[in-house]
Motif scaffolding. Sequence first.
Motif, short mmCIF file in Angstrom:
data_model
loop_
_atom_site.label_atom_id
_atom_site.label_comp_id
_atom_site.label_asym_id
_atom_site.label_seq_id
_atom_site.Cartn_x
_atom_site.Cartn_y
_atom_site.Cartn_z
N VAL A 198 1.29 -1.50 0.08
CA VAL A 198 -0.05 -0.03 -0.20
C VAL A 198 0.76 1.28 0.12
N VAL A 199 0.65 1.83 -0.32
CA VAL A 199 1.31 3.58 -1.23
C VAL A 199 0.72 4.40 -0.94
N ASP A 200 -0.53 4.52 -0.53
CA ASP A 200 -1.22 5.62 -0.10
C ASP A 200 -2.94 5.65 0.23
N GLU A 201 -3.07 5.60 1.73
CA GLU A 201 -4.48 5.32 2.37
C GLU A 201 -5.43 6.21 2.39
N SER A 202 -5.30 6.99 1.76
CA SER A 202 -5.89 8.29 1.78
C SER A 202 -7.57 7.42 0.50
N TRP A 203 -6.97 6.80 0.11
CA TRP A 203 -8.06 6.16 -0.62
C TRP A 203 -9.51 5.31 0.11
N ASP A 204 -10.03 5.01 -0.69
CA ASP A 204 -10.80 3.49 -0.13
C ASP A 204 -11.37 3.25 -1.04
N PRO A 205 -10.50 2.24 -1.60
CA PRO A 205 -9.48 1.25 -1.30
C PRO A 205 -8.28 1.95 -1.63
N PRO A 206 -7.51 1.35 -0.03
CA PRO A 206 -6.13 2.40 -0.36
C PRO A 206 -5.42 1.49 -2.18
N VAL A 207 -4.61 2.45 -2.56
CA VAL A 207 -3.41 2.41 -3.28
C VAL A 207 -2.86 1.33 -2.98
N THR A 208 -2.81 0.43 -4.35
CA THR A 208 -1.24 -0.82 -4.05
C THR A 208 -0.13 0.30 -5.10
N LEU A 209 1.37 -0.70 -4.64
CA LEU A 209 1.87 0.28 -5.57
C LEU A 209 1.31 -0.20 -7.38
N GLY A 210 1.30 -1.11 -7.08
CA GLY A 210 1.10 -1.86 -8.80
C GLY A 210 -0.11 -1.35 -9.30
N VAL A 211 -1.23 -0.99 -8.77
CA VAL A 211 -2.80 0.25 -9.31
C VAL A 211 -2.02 1.46 -9.56
N ARG A 212 -1.36 1.96 -8.31
CA ARG A 212 0.00 3.13 -8.80
C ARG A 212 0.48 3.42 -10.47
N LEU A 213 1.10 2.05 -10.03
CA LEU A 213 1.86 1.98 -11.69
C LEU A 213 1.38 1.86 -12.55
N VAL A 214 0.30 0.98 -12.92
CA VAL A 214 -1.31 1.15 -13.76
C VAL A 214 -1.95 2.43 -14.35
N SER A 215 -1.86 3.49 -12.80
CA SER A 215 -2.45 4.63 -13.18
C SER A 215 -1.90 5.72 -13.51
N VAL A 216 -0.41 5.12 -13.76
CA VAL A 216 0.24 6.84 -13.96
C VAL A 216 0.72 6.10 -15.56
N ALA A 217 1.00 4.85 -15.80
CA ALA A 217 1.44 4.54 -17.06
C ALA A 217 0.02 4.74 -17.87
N GLU A 218 -1.75 4.29 -17.27
CA GLU A 218 -2.34 4.97 -18.21
C GLU A 218 -2.25 6.60 -18.62
N ASP A 219 -2.21 7.05 -17.46
CA ASP A 219 -2.00 8.75 -16.98
C ASP A 219 -1.16 9.87 -18.15
N ASP A 220 0.05 8.90 -18.93
CA ASP A 220 0.77 9.31 -19.73
C ASP A 220 0.71 8.46 -21.33
N LEU A 221 -0.40 7.34 -21.32
CA LEU A 221 -0.22 6.54 -22.38
C LEU A 221 -1.94 7.41 -22.89
#
Length: 169
Positions: free
Chosen positions: A130-153
């Motif tokens: 878990v890299v960010d507990e301010s969300w529900d559910p908390p954000v994991t490293l995997g989800v964060r990396l997918v989010s960054v890639a999706e934003d970049d694409l």
Amino acid sequence: MDVNGLLTELYGRLPDLVRAAVDGLSPDELRWSPRPGANPVGWLVWHLTRIQDDHVADLLGEAQIWAGDGWAARFGRTADPHDTGYGHTPEQVAAVRPESAEALVDYYETVAARTAAFLAALSPADLDRVVDESWDPPVTLGVRLVSVAEDDLQHVGQAAYLRGLIRPS
């Protein structure tokens, strides 16, 4: 394919897309938008790079690349690590002034190299951290990396579309 290979393949496609979106565009073309308030190519590529730089630096617990080596000056900005483009007004978008296409490519490639090194060292178990507990559910490293890639694409696709309006092939 292992997780490192998959993520490396995903992120490894971005540098060529970034280069293709800005290659040969003048500073004026990088700042052109199809209507007032629309994001220009230069801002889109700057923003996608800022998001990757910001998020990966946070994951590594390191300073952003943006904060050093004069990167901000090459874009007419200050080295404010909070200035990622998120929530920018049209005036703030217009104030992002890349000095050249090369400045955008150089900054992106520097950020991408750090991201690639980070991805190469990951294990499958790391993705569940878990890299960010301010969300529900908390954000994991995997989800964060997918989010960054999706934003970049998304943003590099928008930049490529605008490039086609500027310089039709």
